[in-house]
Design a protein around this motif. Structure first.
Motif, short mmCIF file in Angstrom:
data_model
loop_
_atom_site.label_atom_id
_atom_site.label_comp_id
_atom_site.label_asym_id
_atom_site.label_seq_id
_atom_site.Cartn_x
_atom_site.Cartn_y
_atom_site.Cartn_z
N SER A 231 0.92 -1.16 -0.04
CA SER A 231 -0.08 -0.19 0.05
C SER A 231 0.89 1.22 -0.05
O SER A 231 1.97 1.29 0.54
CB SER A 231 -1.00 0.15 1.23
OG SER A 231 -1.70 -1.06 1.27
N MET A 232 0.60 2.29 -0.71
CA MET A 232 1.25 3.73 -0.66
C MET A 232 0.26 4.64 -0.84
O MET A 232 -0.73 4.75 -1.18
CB MET A 232 1.97 3.40 -1.93
CG MET A 232 2.78 4.71 -2.65
SD MET A 232 3.55 4.84 -3.97
CE MET A 232 4.08 6.39 -4.05
N LYS A 233 0.83 5.64 -0.06
CA LYS A 233 0.23 7.13 0.16
C LYS A 233 1.20 8.23 -0.29
O LYS A 233 2.32 8.01 0.37
CB LYS A 233 -0.50 7.12 1.52
CG LYS A 233 -1.09 8.47 1.55
CD LYS A 233 -2.14 8.61 2.57
CE LYS A 233 -1.43 8.55 4.13
NZ LYS A 233 -2.15 8.66 5.13
N ILE A 234 0.74 9.19 -0.94
CA ILE A 234 1.55 10.33 -1.41
C ILE A 234 1.08 11.49 -0.49
O ILE A 234 0.12 11.87 -0.47
CB ILE A 234 1.51 10.66 -2.90
CG1 ILE A 234 2.03 9.49 -3.68
CG2 ILE A 234 2.45 11.91 -3.25
CD1 ILE A 234 1.59 9.90 -5.10
N GLU A 235 2.32 12.07 0.25
CA GLU A 235 1.92 13.07 1.07
C GLU A 235 2.21 14.56 0.31
O GLU A 235 1.40 15.57 0.29
CB GLU A 235 2.82 13.25 2.26
CG GLU A 235 2.82 14.52 3.20
CD GLU A 235 3.61 14.62 4.38
OE1 GLU A 235 4.36 15.55 4.40
OE2 GLU A 235 3.52 13.63 5.16
N ARG A 236 3.21 14.37 -0.74
CA ARG A 236 3.70 15.51 -1.46
C ARG A 236 4.36 15.04 -2.80
O ARG A 236 5.18 14.29 -2.83
CB ARG A 236 4.60 16.61 -0.93
CG ARG A 236 5.01 17.75 -1.46
CD ARG A 236 5.81 18.70 -0.69
NE ARG A 236 7.15 18.11 -0.43
CZ ARG A 236 7.90 18.42 0.58
NH1 ARG A 236 7.14 19.04 1.70
NH2 ARG A 236 9.14 17.66 1.08
N LYS B 162 13.90 13.45 -11.42
CA LYS B 162 12.59 14.46 -11.27
C LYS B 162 11.81 14.32 -10.01
O LYS B 162 10.66 14.68 -10.20
CB LYS B 162 11.79 14.05 -12.62
CG LYS B 162 12.47 14.26 -14.06
CD LYS B 162 11.52 13.87 -14.99
CE LYS B 162 12.32 14.09 -16.40
NZ LYS B 162 11.53 13.44 -17.54
N GLY B 163 12.32 13.84 -9.04
CA GLY B 163 11.51 13.28 -8.07
C GLY B 163 11.80 14.38 -6.62
O GLY B 163 11.11 14.14 -5.73
N THR B 164 12.68 15.23 -6.86
CA THR B 164 12.95 16.12 -5.59
C THR B 164 11.78 16.83 -4.91
O THR B 164 10.80 17.26 -5.79
CB THR B 164 13.78 17.33 -6.35
OG1 THR B 164 14.86 16.90 -6.65
CG2 THR B 164 14.18 18.40 -4.83
N GLY B 165 11.70 16.32 -3.60
CA GLY B 165 10.49 17.24 -3.09
C GLY B 165 9.57 16.07 -2.74
O GLY B 165 8.43 16.33 -1.87
N ALA B 166 9.45 14.96 -3.18
CA ALA B 166 8.29 13.96 -3.01
C ALA B 166 8.46 13.29 -1.65
O ALA B 166 9.62 13.08 -1.12
CB ALA B 166 8.54 12.82 -3.92
N VAL B 167 7.31 13.30 -1.07
CA VAL B 167 7.28 12.62 0.22
C VAL B 167 6.11 11.66 0.14
O VAL B 167 4.94 11.94 -0.14
CB VAL B 167 7.04 13.62 1.21
CG1 VAL B 167 6.93 12.87 2.81
CG2 VAL B 167 7.98 14.78 1.62
N TYR B 168 6.29 10.44 0.48
CA TYR B 168 5.51 9.31 0.31
C TYR B 168 5.60 8.15 1.45
O TYR B 168 6.77 8.08 2.00
CB TYR B 168 5.31 8.67 -1.24
CG TYR B 168 6.54 8.51 -1.56
CD1 TYR B 168 6.83 6.80 -1.54
CD2 TYR B 168 7.72 9.07 -2.04
CE1 TYR B 168 7.88 6.41 -2.07
CE2 TYR B 168 8.79 8.48 -2.42
CZ TYR B 168 9.13 7.31 -2.42
OH TYR B 168 10.38 6.64 -3.08
N TYR B 169 4.55 7.18 1.51
CA TYR B 169 4.56 6.31 2.36
C TYR B 169 4.35 4.96 1.97
O TYR B 169 3.51 4.99 1.00
CB TYR B 169 3.44 6.49 3.67
CG TYR B 169 3.60 7.92 4.23
CD1 TYR B 169 4.26 7.99 5.53
CD2 TYR B 169 3.16 9.18 3.66
CE1 TYR B 169 4.47 9.25 6.03
CE2 TYR B 169 3.46 10.39 4.36
CZ TYR B 169 4.01 10.34 5.62
OH TYR B 169 4.25 11.63 6.22
N MET B 170 4.90 3.92 2.57
CA MET B 170 4.41 2.52 2.06
C MET B 170 4.30 1.59 3.34
O MET B 170 4.92 1.92 4.28
CB MET B 170 5.60 1.94 1.15
CG MET B 170 5.83 2.70 -0.15
SD MET B 170 7.19 1.90 -1.19
CE MET B 170 6.46 0.29 -1.65
N THR B 171 3.49 0.54 3.30
CA THR B 171 3.20 -0.50 4.32
C THR B 171 2.93 -1.52 3.67
O THR B 171 2.51 -1.78 2.51
CB THR B 171 2.28 0.13 5.35
OG1 THR B 171 2.16 -0.74 6.30
CG2 THR B 171 0.96 0.27 4.81
#
Length: 559
Positions: free
Chosen positions: A113-118, A186-195
């Motif tokens: 599972s994955m969720k993007i914060e930014r 191209k991913g600078t600034g990305a914040v995301y979660y996995m579980t």
């Protein structure tokens, strides 16, 4: 070619297939202090991360441009947080010794599972890529179109059949790396979660709905037919960005006076959760910005079914029935989760829920300002309540309001019951008094003298013709011996310590011990009075409801 299966999202190499996207819930994020996940580390080779990182796996950052920590999510528990600081890096997990899943290759899957914060902040031209590598740099990279993961604060589920990955070149007997990253550079600034990064043997994916633990309904705006409201025109309810990650589209409530506030289904079919009564839950997040002025106000939830059916409205204390039984905290997000089965047991028709209201105690919530976000019904998530030893519920000992006009009268005025337990007094003389005769006097409440209370609701009517409101009010009991031995207190002696306000109901609670200390014999009560002080009664009209004796403190809510 990778293919869709029930309640999962699948993508093929280089091309996005049609996907079922299931919306999750934004939650509170608290950075972890270690880089391993803490707790008991699983050793089962099928589990990579289930809230704790498998002892065979460790964090991987190819070029030092990222950050990986374990953090907390109120929906998913422990999760992995990935931050891309420099776009020219790949972050993920790497096995200390290779993992052999060749025996489950034909039916097995890799799920997460994955969720993007930014989203990435320095480029719009990127794709997300899932990579599974086997020893010797044999790896399969699956590109996911940006348009298919364009929402932040949303949990997406993925499942990839190992057989299809093997067809693309993966050696399933020597798996040693997993990553999910934006396009290189191209991913600078990305914040995301996995579980929940888990290999499965495929036996759990059979019929549609087997794994539906996602939102059946999420109320994030008014586009799905649910509107936000306050029950009077004094307060306000509206959607706005709370400014907190994971809670972007929150409802802001501003309570003024006596009102409830929540969400209501209008012009659409009511929510039907009856098929999920055993495992389903209702969940939301609450952030109090300003507490109600009244310190005795409690936070409540009201759930209604079948529109205006009075029998299908359930009031729930947020703390008592929720999963974590947490107190609201000013300035902090707190999650509340309730079993659908508990709501059904209380009387809600789970097939026709049309209102969810979250607010401080009716009549005691003035001044409260708060956010509510991520209001969702889920098919799974039911919990078992921890055993508690609650305080015994206050017991109603006696009602003075009995609906009998023969037991009430006004000296210099008129009186009558206008509902079952509400009396209206219309006073004309300056020294007028409102009187309740107690049937079968004397009434004996001496057994509850230490903890017992008298409670009632009072409303000073807006149609009062007096030019000014009374400066004080009398609460009085007469014994059977007559008015000469009466004991008098002021409304200011109540727990509320306030006087009535025109056109607003106020609930009053007075300790019986105060009357006893003033000389009243609690075993010999004959008459009860509530009226303005002498000389200030003319033209005062008011209603009194629910004059009750309880054996201990109680919070009355008749709304």
């Amino acid at each position: 070619m990778l293919k869709n299966m029930p309640n999962k999202v699948f993508w093929a190499t280089g091309a996005c297939l049609t996907a079922t996207v299931l919306i999750g819930c934004g939650t509170d994020f608290t950075s972890g202090n270690d880089n391993t996940g803490g707790g008991d580390k699983p050793t089962d080779p099928m589990i990579v991360f289930d809230g704790n990182l498998n002892s065979n796996w460790e964090y991987y950052d190819c070029c030092g441009g990222g950050s990986i920590v374990t953090t907390s999510d109120s929906m998913k528990g422990n999760v992995l947080k990935f931050s891309i600081i420099d776009g020219e890096t790949t972050v993920g997990l790497e096995a200390g010794s290779v993992v052999d899943h060749s025996e489950i290759e034909s039916e097995g899957t890799i799920d997460f599972s994955m969720k993007i914060e930014r989203m990435p902040t320095e480029s719009d031209d990127y794709k997300w890529s899932f990579t599974l590598r086997s020893l010797g740099d044999e790896q399969v990279m699956i590109s996911i179109e940006q348009s298919d993961m364009d929402a932040t604060g949303v949990w997406y589920d993925f499942s990839f059949p190992l057989s299809e990955l093997a067809n693309e070149g993966l050696n399933t007997s020597t798996i040693d790396r997993i990553s999910m990253t934006p396009s290189w550079g191209k991913g600078t600034g990305a914040v995301y979660y996995m579980t929940d990064i888990i290999f499965t043997d495929g036996s759990g994916s059979s019929e549609p709905g087997d794994e539906d633990d996602h939102a059946l309904l999420t109320i994030s705006d008014e586009s799905n037919g649910w509107s936000v409201y306050t029950s009077s025109e004094n307060g306000r309810a509206f959607f706005e960005d709370s400014g907190d990650l994971g809670y972007a589209n929150a409802v802001k409530y501003e309570i003024s006076g006596a009102e409830n506030a929540g969400m209501i289904a209008q012009g659409i079919e009511y929510f039907d959760g009856s098929e999920h009564v055993d495992e389903g839950v209702l969940s939301f997040d609450l952030k109090v910005l300003t507490e109600a002025v009244d310190p005795e106000s409690l936070w409540e939830m009201k759930v209604r079914s079948n529109a205006d059916s009075a029998e299908e409205v359930v009031y729930v204390n947020l703390i008592d029935m929720s999963k974590d039984q947490a107190e609201p905290v000013v300035g902090e997000w707190v999650n509340y989760t309730f079993n659908l089965s508990d709501l059904g047991d209380e009387g809600v028709d789970l097939s026709a829920i049309d209102r969810v209201a979250i607010y401080p105690t009716y009549g005691k919530g003035d001044g409260a300002v708060y956010y509510v976000a991520n209001v969702s019904f889920y098919a799974e998530g039911a919990f078992v309540h921890d055993p508690i030893d609650p305080d015994p519920a206050p017991e109603l000992v006696h009602k003075i309001t009995d609906g009998d006009d023969a037991n009430i009268f006004a000296i210099d005025g008129n009186s009558y019951y206008w509902s079952e337990e509400t009396v209206r007094f219309l006073l004309t003389g300056t020294g007028a008094q409102a009187v309740f005769k107690i049937p079968d006097a004397p009434l004996d409440v001496s057994a509850i003298n230490n903890e017992g209370v008298l409670t009632f609701d009072l409303r000073l009517r807006v149609d009062s013709t007096a030019l000014s409101d009374p400066s004080d009010w009398v609460i009085r009991f007469d014994p059977t011996s007559g008015w000469e031995d009466a004991v008098v207190l002021s409304l200011l002696d109540s727990d509320e310590g306030s006087l009535p306000v025109r056109d607003e109901w106020v609930s009053y609670t007075i300790d019986l011990s105060k009357f006893e200390s003033a000389g009243l014999d609690l075993s010999d009560l004959s008459r009860f009075y509530v009226y303005p002080v002498a000389g200030e009664a003319a033209g005062i009209n008011y209603d009194i409801s629910y004059v009750h004796f309880y054996d201990s403190k109680v919070l009355i809510n008749n709304n």
